[in-house]
Design a protein around this motif. Structure first.
Motif, mmCIF file in Angstrom:
data_model
loop_
_atom_site.group_PDB
_atom_site.id
_atom_site.type_symbol
_atom_site.label_atom_id
_atom_site.label_comp_id
_atom_site.label_asym_id
_atom_site.label_seq_id
_atom_site.Cartn_x
_atom_site.Cartn_y
_atom_site.Cartn_z
ATOM 1 N N TYR A 168 14.081 14.295 -1.516
ATOM 2 C CA TYR A 168 14.587 14.558 -2.868
ATOM 3 C C TYR A 168 16.014 14.035 -3.015
ATOM 4 O O TYR A 168 16.344 13.356 -4.002
ATOM 5 C CB TYR A 168 14.548 16.059 -3.147
ATOM 6 C CG TYR A 168 15.316 16.462 -4.389
ATOM 7 C CD1 TYR A 168 14.775 16.278 -5.659
ATOM 8 C CD2 TYR A 168 16.603 17.004 -4.284
ATOM 9 C CE1 TYR A 168 15.485 16.626 -6.798
ATOM 10 C CE2 TYR A 168 17.321 17.354 -5.416
ATOM 11 C CZ TYR A 168 16.757 17.164 -6.668
ATOM 12 O OH TYR A 168 17.474 17.503 -7.795
ATOM 13 N N ARG A 171 16.104 10.187 -3.091
ATOM 14 C CA ARG A 171 15.616 9.644 -4.357
ATOM 15 C C ARG A 171 16.624 9.848 -5.476
ATOM 16 O O ARG A 171 16.811 8.965 -6.326
ATOM 17 C CB ARG A 171 14.286 10.308 -4.724
ATOM 18 C CG ARG A 171 13.109 9.848 -3.865
ATOM 19 C CD ARG A 171 11.882 10.675 -4.150
ATOM 20 N NE ARG A 171 10.698 10.184 -3.434
ATOM 21 C CZ ARG A 171 9.557 10.846 -3.351
ATOM 22 N NH1 ARG A 171 9.414 12.034 -3.955
ATOM 23 N NH2 ARG A 171 8.541 10.338 -2.688
ATOM 24 N N GLN A 172 17.274 11.012 -5.500
ATOM 25 C CA GLN A 172 18.276 11.256 -6.533
ATOM 26 C C GLN A 172 19.452 10.304 -6.395
ATOM 27 O O GLN A 172 20.019 9.835 -7.393
ATOM 28 C CB GLN A 172 18.756 12.710 -6.466
ATOM 29 C CG GLN A 172 17.715 13.742 -6.850
ATOM 30 C CD GLN A 172 17.228 13.591 -8.274
ATOM 31 O OE1 GLN A 172 18.028 13.502 -9.206
ATOM 32 N NE2 GLN A 172 15.917 13.555 -8.474
ATOM 33 N N ALA A 175 16.935 6.198 -5.948
ATOM 34 C CA ALA A 175 15.835 5.839 -6.837
ATOM 35 C C ALA A 175 16.168 6.121 -8.304
ATOM 36 O O ALA A 175 15.822 5.334 -9.185
ATOM 37 C CB ALA A 175 14.562 6.593 -6.433
ATOM 38 N N LYS A 176 16.840 7.223 -8.565
ATOM 39 C CA LYS A 176 17.133 7.592 -9.960
ATOM 40 C C LYS A 176 17.990 6.536 -10.671
ATOM 41 O O LYS A 176 17.635 6.100 -11.779
ATOM 42 C CB LYS A 176 17.804 8.966 -10.033
ATOM 43 C CG LYS A 176 17.953 9.497 -11.460
ATOM 44 C CD LYS A 176 18.540 10.892 -11.460
ATOM 45 C CE LYS A 176 18.535 11.464 -12.884
ATOM 46 N NZ LYS A 176 19.277 10.613 -13.831
ATOM 47 N N ILE A 217 10.409 11.752 -8.427
ATOM 48 C CA ILE A 217 11.736 11.832 -7.805
ATOM 49 C C ILE A 217 12.284 13.253 -7.821
ATOM 50 O O ILE A 217 13.293 13.533 -7.156
ATOM 51 C CB ILE A 217 12.742 10.881 -8.477
ATOM 52 C CG1 ILE A 217 13.051 11.315 -9.912
ATOM 53 C CG2 ILE A 217 12.240 9.450 -8.425
ATOM 54 C CD1 ILE A 217 14.207 10.542 -10.539
#
Length: 310
Positions: A168, A171-172, A175-176, A217
């Motif tokens: 998490y 991704r933050q 990916a974000k 995400i």
């Protein structure tokens, strides 16, 4: 012999019921379906399409691959099966899954593999048209670069064996921002691209499903695509090329039962033939839920199935 198979499948019903309960233990359920021809369905022509559905879930260490025969592809099938479910559902963009929106406890996820596939189709078409002049990046190539970078992040989560919380956080952090940038890129190109063309369709598909595409995400237990369900339906599709159809609804139900048992056994590290021997040896001697639960693939030591008569 077909009747023997049907009767054996009926005897396995208590085990299948327990697997249906197990499938609700995971954070998400992946769904897919494929056409199936079934003969002698009441009130239907033999040429009418029926469907085999597959539901993949369960706790990560206790996976379940559940198949269900249904005469229809209606999204009401999934809604009925998941009526008491609370959690994530991941599927393709088939409109039938819109019925799941009637359940406020379900959060739907999109599939990045489907988005990527559409841009790959565009890129392949462009390369055929350009022939030997290939080399200049197209808009489809740029979109695939964005998606490739998203999957590179996912590759790192596997290589580093990250926990859901670490996934998490990763991704933050990575990916974000990439997704925000990609969304702006898509919106800018959408305004300049004919909507009816391959590229326009790919861009519109991505933006139409954007709210579902980015859900993954927000939970490190989730996957960016529905590949687990697509891979699960593949053995059925390959088999269908050989046996072509089910001779009756009972036969289709039996087929779903055996696909469930075999693919769930494989997903839990069991040799499928050994598991079936183990199951059929003990099933006639089992009469209560506790006994049936011991026969679930998730509850069996792989070493035991090589000694089915002990």
């Amino acid at each position: 012999m077909a009747n023997w198979a049907v009767k054996a499948a009926v005897r396995c019903a208590p085990v299948i019921d327990l697997l249906e309960n197990e499938i609700r233990c995971g954070p998400a359920i992946n769904i897919d379906e494929s056409a199936l021809q079934v003969l002698n369905e009441p009130g239907r022509k033999n040429t009418t399409k029926s469907y085999m559905w597959v539901f993949c879930a369960g706790a990560p260490e206790r996976p379940v691959v559940l198949y269900r025969y249904q005469p229809t592809r209606s999204g009401k099938v999934a809604l009925a099966f998941l009526k008491d479910y609370r959690g994530y559902i991941q599927s393709d963009d088939y409109s039938g899954y819109d019925h799941l929106g009637q359940n406020p406890d379900i959060v739907q996820l999109g599939c990045w593999a489907h988005v990527r596939r559409k841009f790959i189709d565009v890129a392949k078409t462009r390369k055929k048209l350009r022939g030997k002049k290939a080399g200049v990046k197209t808009l489809a190539d740029e979109a695939l670069d964005y998606i490739g970078r998203l999957y590179h992040i996912e590759k790192k989560t596997r290589q580093d064996d990250l926990t859901p919380d670490q996934i998490y956080q990763l991704r933050q952090q990575h990916a974000k921002p990439l997704l925000d940038e990609f969304e702006k890129w898509l919106e800018a190109k959408q305004a300049l691209t004919p909507p009816a063309g391959l590229l326009g369709s790919a861009i519109n598909y991505a933006l139409k499903n954007w709210s579902k595409q980015i859900v993954y995400i927000d939970d490190g237990r989730l996957k960016p695509d529905n590949n687990v369900a697509e891979n699960a339906i593949r053995p059925f599709v390959v088999g269908r090329k050989n046996w072509l159809f089910a001779g009756s609804p009972d036969g289709a139900e039996a087929s779903a039962t055996f696909f469930t048992l075999i693919e769930t056994a494989k997903a839990n590290g069991l040799e499928p033939y050994g598991y079936l021997r183990y199951l059929f040896t003990r099933l006639p001697l089992t009469a209560d839920e506790q006994g049936y639960r011991k026969l679930l693939p998730q509850n069996i030591d792989p070493g035991k199935i090589s000694r089915p008569y002990e």
